[in-house]
Structures are given as structure tokens and as C-alpha cells.
Design an enzyme around this catalytic site. Structure first.
Site, PDB file in Angstrom:
ATOM      1  N   ASP A   1      61.264  39.497  33.539  1.00 29.67           N
ATOM      2  CA  ASP A   1      61.881  40.274  33.238  1.00 29.67           C
ATOM      3  C   ASP A   1      61.408  41.085  32.181  1.00 29.67           C
ATOM      4  O   ASP A   1      60.892  40.299  31.125  1.00 29.67           O
ATOM      5  CB  ASP A   1      63.300  39.783  33.041  1.00 29.67           C
TER       6      ASP A   1
ATOM      7  N   ASN B   1      62.885  53.041  27.699  1.00 31.18           N
ATOM      8  CA  ASN B   1      63.274  54.212  27.912  1.00 31.18           C
ATOM      9  C   ASN B   1      63.859  55.310  27.099  1.00 31.18           C
ATOM     10  O   ASN B   1      63.667  56.296  27.051  1.00 31.18           O
ATOM     11  CB  ASN B   1      64.271  53.996  29.212  1.00 31.18           C
TER      12      ASN B   1
ATOM     13  N   HIS C   1      61.911  58.073  30.324  1.00 30.28           N
ATOM     14  CA  HIS C   1      61.738  57.317  31.750  1.00 30.28           C
ATOM     15  C   HIS C   1      60.397  57.350  32.264  1.00 30.28           C
ATOM     16  O   HIS C   1      60.018  56.673  33.047  1.00 30.28           O
ATOM     17  CB  HIS C   1      62.703  57.926  32.684  1.00 30.28           C
TER      18      HIS C   1
ATOM     19  N   ASP D   1      58.396  54.369  33.476  1.00 28.57           N
ATOM     20  CA  ASP D   1      57.730  54.036  34.745  1.00 28.57           C
ATOM     21  C   ASP D   1      56.377  53.769  34.547  1.00 28.57           C
ATOM     22  O   ASP D   1      55.895  52.709  35.565  1.00 28.57           O
ATOM     23  CB  ASP D   1      57.777  55.512  35.835  1.00 28.57           C
TER      24      ASP D   1
ATOM     25  N   GLU E   1      63.596  46.666  35.997  1.00 31.15           N
ATOM     26  CA  GLU E   1      62.532  45.921  35.179  1.00 31.15           C
ATOM     27  C   GLU E   1      62.283  44.559  35.653  1.00 31.15           C
ATOM     28  O   GLU E   1      61.718  43.578  34.943  1.00 31.15           O
ATOM     29  CB  GLU E   1      62.768  45.984  33.701  1.00 31.15           C
TER      30      GLU E   1
END
Length: 219
Positions: A78, A86, A91, A95, A121
Site C-alpha cells: 500500500d 492526489n 490525479h 496516476d 493504491e
């Protein structure tokens, strides 16, 4: 022959389309790792005994071991503070972090290890290692590669990892649940570290669930 060239080209296009469809259904579109759907569909085939023979991908269903006989291990990865990435950078750069994580996983782990994007994630890795120490070394090597990587605009990113051994009595939800419990412990105690479920149980810092007793039937 020249007269069959168009037919061959047509068959090649059909084959290419089929491969693309398979990739679309089995791979995460962003990271190109295996997706959650693939994990759910293949875990039982990889780890549950039917004939006791090795599968086409080299996995011995009966023992939950890979083809070299080493035990299987599953980890959940994680990204630490990913929401902050973010929120702070947008975003698009979030990404990019996920994309780079996929690339680092392919570079760090071996070709036979199974790499999944589990959603958001979170990532999952299934690999074989002779013992817990060697499995931890593999997962720590990946954690270190993430920590030392320079992510565009974002800079430093870390990840937390929880892992567990896979036994022949396991079901997917139990294995992922144990790895998740070790992951939560890692995140609650500083992040950017690797924790093993079995070691945490042995140290007494988390409790192993007690199996429920079967109800006694009335006479």
C-alpha cells in the site's frame, strides 16, 4: 504462397485482436499488471488441489508451492499517504506514481512472481521463497527501491507491506486478510516497513483468530 498472403494477414489480425481482448480483461489498464479480476479468478486454481499436478504456469496446486518446491508467500503493498499525493499534485501525477510503482515491481521481482494491482493504491505479489527471511528480503528490496526512486513532481514516495505464508488449507480471503492485518500494523507503527503476519503472531503483538467450534447436533 502469394495467393494465401491475404488470408494469412487476416488470420494475423484476428489473432492480434484476440490477444488485445485477453490483455484488456486480465491486465490493469494503467500499470499493465494483472488485475483484481484475474486474481479472484485464478487464486483457487493456483492454490487449491484438484489433481496435485503442477499447473501450466508452474504452480503445484496440491501444496500451494511453486514448481521448485518452495513455499508460496503473499504480500499486500500500500502506498503511504497516497491521498495526499492526489490532493497536493492532482490525479495525473497520482496516476504517474501508480505507473512507476508497476514498473518498479516488474524490475524488482522475478519473472515468475505474480504481480497484481488490487485496486487504488494497493498491490499484491505472490512469490516463492524457501523461508520467511528470504521472502522478507524480497519484499524489503522492493520497499527500498520505492523509497529511493525519484517520482516526477512528487519526489519521495514510500510504501508499507504486509505478508503471510500460504498453506494448502487456505482460501483467498483468509490469505489476503492475514497480509492485510500485517499491513495495517506496519502503517500504524511508522509506515515504510515490511511486517510478517506469522512473526507478529509469534511476538504476541497481534492475536491469531481462534477457530469457531462446530455446533453440537441435538440427539
Amino acid at each position: 504462397a502469394a495467393e494465401h498472403a491475404e488470408e494469412i494477414a487476416c488470420l494475423a489480425r484476428i489473432h492480434d485482436s484476440q490477444i488485445r481482448l485477453l490483455d484488456y480483461s486480465e491486465l490493469d489498464t494503467l500499470t499493465r499488471l494483472l488485475n483484481r479480476k484475474t486474481f479472484d479468478e485464478t487464486f483457487d486454481r493456483l492454490l487449491t488441489s484438484h489433481s496435485g499436478a503442477a499447473t501450466e504456469d508452474g504452480f503445484d496446486d496440491r501444496r500451494g508451492n511453486l514448481e521448485d518446491g518452495s513455499p508460496a508467500w503473499l504480500c499486500v503493498v500500500d502506498i503511504d499517504h497516497f491521498k495526499r499525493v492526489n490532493d497536493s499534485f492532482g490525479h495525473l501525477f497520482g496516476d504517474e506514481v501508480l505507473l512507476r510503482m508497476g514498473e518498479l515491481m516488474r524490475k524488482t521481482f522475478r519473472g515468475g512472481d505474480r504481480l497484481f494491482r488490487f485496486g487504488g493504491e494497493e498491490f499484491v505479489v505472490i512469490l516463492n521463497a524457501a523461508n520467511e527471511k528470504l521472502a522478507a528480503l524480497s519484499f524489503n528490496r522492493f520497499r527500498t527501491s520505492v523509497e529511493s526512486h525519484e517520482f516526477p513532481q512528487v519526489g519521495k514516495v514510500t510504501c508499507s507491506i504486509g505478508f503471510t505464508a500460504v498453506s494448502d488449507m487456505d482460501v483467498p480471503t483468509d490469505v489476503v486478510g492475514r497480509a492485510d492485518e500485517a499491513l495495517y500494523f506496519a502503517k500504524e507503527h511508522g509506515r515504510n516497513q515490511v511486517c510478517c503476519y506469522e512473526q507478529l503472531v509469534a511476538e504476541g503483538v497481534i492475536e491469531k483468530p481462534v477457530p469457531a467450534e462446530a455446533p453440537v447436533a441435538d440427539d
